[in-house]
Design a protein around this motif. Structure first.
Motif, PDB file in Angstrom:
ATOM      1  N   VAL A   1       0.709  -1.293   0.166  1.00 53.66           N
ATOM      2  CA  VAL A   1      -0.046  -0.200   0.064  1.00 53.66           C
ATOM      3  C   VAL A   1       0.751   0.902   0.047  1.00 53.66           C
ATOM      4  O   VAL A   1       0.934   1.973  -0.777  1.00 53.66           O
ATOM      5  N   PRO A   2       1.796   1.435   0.709  1.00 49.23           N
ATOM      6  CA  PRO A   2       3.056   2.725   0.549  1.00 49.23           C
ATOM      7  C   PRO A   2       3.299   3.218  -0.760  1.00 49.23           C
ATOM      8  O   PRO A   2       3.454   4.520  -0.982  1.00 49.23           O
ATOM      9  N   MET A   3       3.960   1.576  -0.749  1.00 49.11           N
ATOM     10  CA  MET A   3       4.785   1.551  -2.575  1.00 49.11           C
ATOM     11  C   MET A   3       3.614   2.258  -3.755  1.00 49.11           C
ATOM     12  O   MET A   3       4.199   2.406  -4.674  1.00 49.11           O
ATOM     13  N   MET A   4       1.939   2.116  -3.527  1.00 49.63           N
ATOM     14  CA  MET A   4       1.359   2.414  -4.220  1.00 49.63           C
ATOM     15  C   MET A   4       0.663   3.041  -3.903  1.00 49.63           C
ATOM     16  O   MET A   4      -0.605   3.560  -4.256  1.00 49.63           O
ATOM     17  N   PHE A   5       1.392   4.557  -3.284  1.00 50.25           N
ATOM     18  CA  PHE A   5       0.758   5.903  -2.531  1.00 50.25           C
ATOM     19  C   PHE A   5       0.029   6.525  -4.183  1.00 50.25           C
ATOM     20  O   PHE A   5      -1.162   6.905  -4.602  1.00 50.25           O
ATOM     21  N   PRO A   6       1.318   6.695  -4.662  1.00 52.82           N
ATOM     22  CA  PRO A   6       0.379   7.691  -5.745  1.00 52.82           C
ATOM     23  C   PRO A   6      -0.609   7.141  -6.240  1.00 52.82           C
ATOM     24  O   PRO A   6      -1.623   8.203  -6.644  1.00 52.82           O
ATOM     25  N   ILE A   7      -0.410   6.389  -7.053  1.00 56.51           N
ATOM     26  CA  ILE A   7      -1.523   5.595  -7.503  1.00 56.51           C
ATOM     27  C   ILE A   7      -3.024   5.536  -6.851  1.00 56.51           C
ATOM     28  O   ILE A   7      -4.248   5.633  -7.886  1.00 56.51           O
ATOM     29  N   LEU A   8      -2.730   4.912  -5.756  1.00 54.82           N
ATOM     30  CA  LEU A   8      -4.297   5.384  -5.024  1.00 54.82           C
ATOM     31  C   LEU A   8      -4.550   7.069  -5.238  1.00 54.82           C
ATOM     32  O   LEU A   8      -5.292   7.227  -4.694  1.00 54.82           O
ATOM     33  N   GLN A   9      -3.896   7.425  -5.108  1.00 56.77           N
ATOM     34  CA  GLN A   9      -3.799   9.277  -4.674  1.00 56.77           C
ATOM     35  C   GLN A   9      -5.103   9.479  -6.102  1.00 56.77           C
ATOM     36  O   GLN A   9      -5.807  10.341  -6.009  1.00 56.77           O
ATOM     37  N   VAL A  10      -4.236   9.206  -7.767  1.00 56.75           N
ATOM     38  CA  VAL A  10      -4.868   9.532  -8.513  1.00 56.75           C
ATOM     39  C   VAL A  10      -6.337   8.166  -8.759  1.00 56.75           C
ATOM     40  O   VAL A  10      -7.005   9.132  -9.226  1.00 56.75           O
ATOM     41  N   TYR A  11      -6.486   7.544  -8.282  1.00 56.49           N
ATOM     42  CA  TYR A  11      -7.435   6.387  -8.565  1.00 56.49           C
ATOM     43  C   TYR A  11      -8.646   7.842  -7.148  1.00 56.49           C
ATOM     44  O   TYR A  11      -9.479   7.872  -8.118  1.00 56.49           O
ATOM     45  N   CYS A  12      -8.307   8.320  -6.460  1.00 54.16           N
ATOM     46  CA  CYS A  12      -9.315   8.638  -5.336  1.00 54.16           C
ATOM     47  C   CYS A  12      -9.787  10.187  -5.541  1.00 54.16           C
ATOM     48  O   CYS A  12     -10.930  10.427  -6.120  1.00 54.16           O
ATOM     49  N   LEU A  13      -8.826  10.575  -6.483  1.00 54.12           N
ATOM     50  CA  LEU A  13      -8.744  12.053  -6.741  1.00 54.12           C
ATOM     51  C   LEU A  13     -10.084  11.822  -8.550  1.00 54.12           C
ATOM     52  O   LEU A  13     -11.003  12.691  -8.872  1.00 54.12           O
ATOM     53  N   GLY A  14      -9.795  10.880  -9.060  1.00 59.78           N
ATOM     54  CA  GLY A  14     -10.483  10.165 -10.119  1.00 59.78           C
ATOM     55  C   GLY A  14     -12.046   9.912  -9.595  1.00 59.78           C
ATOM     56  O   GLY A  14     -13.313  10.792 -10.134  1.00 59.78           O
ATOM     57  N   ILE A  15     -11.959   9.368  -9.134  1.00 62.37           N
ATOM     58  CA  ILE A  15     -13.560   9.193  -8.251  1.00 62.37           C
ATOM     59  C   ILE A  15     -14.432  10.563  -7.381  1.00 62.37           C
ATOM     60  O   ILE A  15     -15.061  10.860  -7.463  1.00 62.37           O
ATOM     61  N   PHE A  16     -13.187  11.110  -6.422  1.00 56.21           N
ATOM     62  CA  PHE A  16     -13.495  12.702  -5.986  1.00 56.21           C
ATOM     63  C   PHE A  16     -14.481  13.534  -7.451  1.00 56.21           C
ATOM     64  O   PHE A  16     -15.293  14.329  -7.142  1.00 56.21           O
ATOM     65  N   THR A  17     -13.301  13.538  -8.339  1.00 60.41           N
ATOM     66  CA  THR A  17     -13.624  14.531  -9.445  1.00 60.41           C
ATOM     67  C   THR A  17     -15.591  14.437  -9.940  1.00 60.41           C
ATOM     68  O   THR A  17     -16.183  15.274 -10.676  1.00 60.41           O
ATOM     69  N   GLY A  18     -15.364  13.220 -10.217  1.00 55.55           N
ATOM     70  CA  GLY A  18     -17.232  12.436 -10.300  1.00 55.55           C
ATOM     71  C   GLY A  18     -18.194  12.237  -9.450  1.00 55.55           C
ATOM     72  O   GLY A  18     -18.702  11.820  -9.844  1.00 55.55           O
ATOM     73  N   PHE A  19     -18.275  12.591  -8.061  1.00 55.26           N
ATOM     74  CA  PHE A  19     -18.269  12.601  -7.062  1.00 55.26           C
ATOM     75  C   PHE A  19     -20.038  13.149  -6.950  1.00 55.26           C
ATOM     76  O   PHE A  19     -20.697  12.012  -6.631  1.00 55.26           O
ATOM     77  N   PHE A  20     -20.339  14.233  -7.262  1.00 54.39           N
ATOM     78  CA  PHE A  20     -21.500  14.180  -7.634  1.00 54.39           C
ATOM     79  C   PHE A  20     -22.171  14.329  -8.551  1.00 54.39           C
ATOM     80  O   PHE A  20     -23.599  14.629  -8.457  1.00 54.39           O
ATOM     81  N   THR A  21     -21.307  13.788  -9.248  1.00 51.33           N
ATOM     82  CA  THR A  21     -22.321  14.108 -11.282  1.00 51.33           C
ATOM     83  C   THR A  21     -22.256  11.776 -11.622  1.00 51.33           C
ATOM     84  O   THR A  21     -22.466  11.822 -12.820  1.00 51.33           O
ATOM     85  N   GLN A  22     -21.822  11.240 -10.619  1.00 50.82           N
ATOM     86  CA  GLN A  22     -21.828   9.930 -11.205  1.00 50.82           C
ATOM     87  C   GLN A  22     -23.746   9.900 -11.476  1.00 50.82           C
ATOM     88  O   GLN A  22     -24.684   9.761 -11.466  1.00 50.82           O
ATOM     89  N   GLN A  23     -22.851   8.849 -12.562  1.00 47.06           N
ATOM     90  CA  GLN A  23     -24.667   8.383 -13.607  1.00 47.06           C
ATOM     91  C   GLN A  23     -24.876   6.768 -13.266  1.00 47.06           C
ATOM     92  O   GLN A  23     -25.708   6.454 -13.148  1.00 47.06           O
ATOM     93  N   GLY A  24     -23.487   6.209 -13.151  1.00 52.34           N
ATOM     94  CA  GLY A  24     -24.222   4.701 -12.686  1.00 52.34           C
ATOM     95  C   GLY A  24     -24.515   3.918 -13.539  1.00 52.34           C
ATOM     96  O   GLY A  24     -24.139   4.692 -15.222  1.00 52.34           O
ATOM     97  N   PRO A  25     -25.017   2.952 -13.547  1.00 56.83           N
ATOM     98  CA  PRO A  25     -24.813   1.699 -15.598  1.00 56.83           C
ATOM     99  C   PRO A  25     -26.756   2.877 -15.613  1.00 56.83           C
ATOM    100  O   PRO A  25     -27.310   1.502 -16.636  1.00 56.83           O
ATOM    101  N   LEU A  26     -27.314   3.443 -15.570  1.00 51.62           N
ATOM    102  CA  LEU A  26     -29.082   3.734 -15.646  1.00 51.62           C
ATOM    103  C   LEU A  26     -29.770   4.065 -16.788  1.00 51.62           C
ATOM    104  O   LEU A  26     -30.440   3.586 -16.932  1.00 51.62           O
TER     105      LEU A  26
END
Lengths: 302, 303
Positions: A203-228
């Motif tokens: 997990v510590p070694m993957m920190f940069p990639i986790l940061q990218v994932y979380c930023l990606g997730i929070f970018t669409g936090f309010f506009t998630q459309q899902g499979p609808l």
């Protein structure tokens, strides 16, 4: 000269589609559609913020839009919950536990196959396959899971979790494979269990990639459309149960949905104002997340 | 004696506890795999059943030989089509062609522009104005400014690029996004000594970039191209919203669900249609499986 020539096109493209695009976005938020001229025109000064006031009054009226907003956030949280599971799955494959070849291919399949096809497979499977199995096993009918107002939203959450779990398998595996063998060996000599190796090394070694994932997730936090959109379509014919609709899906329907022959352009200003507001609300969340990651970053270099 | 028993008990417990994490995650992974494969298997099985058989027995194998209906695939194939205008209909091969044009073109141009931009920013950062371009990369990747769908439609209409493949290429070939970050990491790892040797031999900057440096990153170019290609191949929203005259296979899959033709109104034929649509990219994946898996990292990404 070489650098100017090489970058000229990319910079022009960025200025036109990113800078001008965003300026155009801001301007559109203060405009309305004029049916007579067939174009977007600015509101008069007293009504300049009408799109914003309309959006806020809809949002805080405690009616539909509020629940759409909450649905989107909940759906996104499910994606966030799936993230650690996805990393753990990649770790199991990385550690070469039995069936790793099969897992690798199957986990990558949802990325390969169109999300549209996967969503429709899921829909038909739940509607017919699962219902048939239930009848065979329990002799009773399974409650409707896709169209029922009470069951549809939990079913969509299950779908979101199910399809988010594979995550970015390739990136995870690629990053894990770059962890130096020496470090892993030191861990083994120290008597690390796989859990300890995962928590203290991977997990510590993957920190940069986790940061990218979380930023990606929070970018669409309010506009998630899902499979609808894939499952319920554009509002023509089958309608998504009210309790399932997310803010992102609602906004999409306003712009490209079937509204019984009405002109979608009337909603351009309103949806753009909503998008802009959401974007502004997202900025502190994104930067807060980035700061949080920077603060706890173990700064592992490898 | 009691102490030895305790030690033995602790050792056994320690052994078990060390296995809890891998075994439980492995079991969960097995469960997910079985669920996904079962869903896929059910879909394939359904696609070769007759309508009657499906409604009598929607879950398991047909009970008689008459329950199989392999011609579902023929009927589905014939009915995968989208009416673009009142007079123009695009069939399977048209959709396939549009998918190829959309995915290949966009993937190629986006990776190409990202590779050139990242090369300049990685290798010529001693030039002050080049280094000053970094904020563009940071803004593009870390600022959640997204132009709304409505504003994008208006923008493309204003520029005369709406519903145009060329316009779509221009729009989506932004150089400073996530592909840039991945390519940048690989340029950073590549020694500048090769370029310096080329300069000594009399090569110019352009020739060095094209003939010396680029060939050394062709694997990463290929992998990024394939990844972009697969993402774009599966994209249905962009063709649906911005390229209505160029429907692709994913868009076709969505429209196929709403086909009013009685020949494909049943679930069995819809499943056959979905499988036909999923087939080309699955074949591609099987061909490039080894290349795709294991070539990608995101090292050095910290902004």
């Amino acid at each position: 000269m070489f650098c100017i020539c090489a970058l000229a096109f990319m910079l022009v493209q960025w200025v036109v589609f990113y800078v001008y695009g965003n300026i155009n976005n801001i301007l559109l938020a203060f405009q309305r559609f004029d049916a007579q001229t067939g174009s977007q025109v600015f509101y008069d000064a007293p009504n300049m913020f009408k799109n914003f006031t309309d959006f806020f009054s809809d949002l805080f009226s405690g009616q539909n839009l509020t629940s759409y907003f909450l649905n989107g956030v909940i759906m996104h949280l499910v994606t966030l919950v799936a993230l650690p599971v996805s990393i753990m799955f990649s770790f199991i494959i990385y550690k070469k536990l039995p069936l790793k070849g099969l897992f690798k291919v199957v986990l990558y399949l949802p990325t390969i196959i169109s999300s549209m096809v996967v969503a429709l497979f899921f829909r038909y499977f739940v509607e017919y396959g699962l219902a048939g199995m239930w009848r065979t096993l329990f002799g009773a009918d399974l409650p409707t899971l896709i169209m029922d107002p009470y069951n549809a939203f939990p079913t969509m959450l299950v779908y979101c979790f199910f399809t988010s779990v594979p995550g970015s398998l390739l990136l995870n595996l690629g990053t894990m494979s770059r962890i130096p063998d020496d470090l892993v060996e030191v861990g083994q000599i120290e008597g690390f269990s796989l859990w300890q190796e995962f928590i203290h090394l991977t997990v510590p070694m993957m920190f940069p990639i986790l940061q990218v994932y979380c930023l990606g997730i929070f970018t669409g936090f309010f506009t998630q459309q899902g499979p609808l959109f894939a499952i319920y379509g554009n509002g023509a014919g089958i309608k998504a149960p009210e309790g399932t609709i997310t803010f992102g899906y609602y906004m999409t329907l306003q712009v490209i949905g079937d509204n019984g022959g009405g002109d979608n352009r009337f909603m351009y200003g309103y949806t753009t104002a909503a998008n802009l507001t959401i974007g502004l609300v997202s900025i502190p969340i994104i930067w807060g997340t980035k700061k949080l990651f920077d603060r706890f970053d173990p700064e592992a270099e490898f | 004696m009691e102490n030895r028993e305790m030690k033995k008990g602790y050792s056994v417990w320690r052994k078990i506890s060390r296995k809890i994490f891998p075994v439980s995650v492995w079991a969960l992974l097995c469960l997910w795999t079985v669920a996904f494969l079962f869903m896929l298997f059910w879909g394939i099985l359904t696609s070769v059943k007759s309508d009657v058989e499906f409604y009598l027995n929607p879950t398991w194998f047909p009970s008689s030989a008459s329950g199989w209906a392999f011609n579902n695939y023929i009927l589905a194939f014939q009915n995968i089509k989208i009416s673009v205008t009142a007079t123009k209909t695009v069939g399977f091969f048209g959709l396939l062609g549009n998918s190829l044009l959309y995915a290949c073109g966009n993937a190629f141009f986006s990776v190409l522009t990202a590779s050139i931009a990242s090369y300049i920013l990685a290798k010529y950062k001693y030039i002050r104005w080049v280094n000053a371009l970094w904020p563009i990369v940071l803004i593009t990747n870390y600022m959640p400014l997204s132009v709304s769908m409505a504003a994008n439609i208006k923008l493309l209409n204003d520029l005369g690029l709406y519903d145009s493949l060329l316009g779509n290429y221009l729009w989506s070939c932004g150089a400073f996004g996530s592909v840039f970050l991945m390519y940048y990491a690989s340029w950073k790892g590549l020694s500048w000594g090769y370029a310096e040797a080329a300069f000594i031999d009399g090569a110019g900057h352009c020739r060095t970039m094209v003939q010396i440096m680029f060939p050394m990153t062709r694997t990463i170019f290929g992998v990024l191209f394939l990844m972009q290609f697969i993402t774009l191949w599966n994209d249905y929203m962009t063709p649906l919203i911005y390229l209505p005259s160029y429907p692709n296979l994913s868009y076709g899959a969505w429209m196929f669900q709403y086909s009013t033709n009685y020949e494909v109104a049943d679930v069995t034929r819809k499943m056959a249609g979905l499988l036909i649509i999923a087939l080309p990219v699955f074949v591609l994946f099987m061909c490039f499986k080894e290349k795709l898996m294991g070539s990608l990292t995101i090292g050095g990404l910290k902004g």
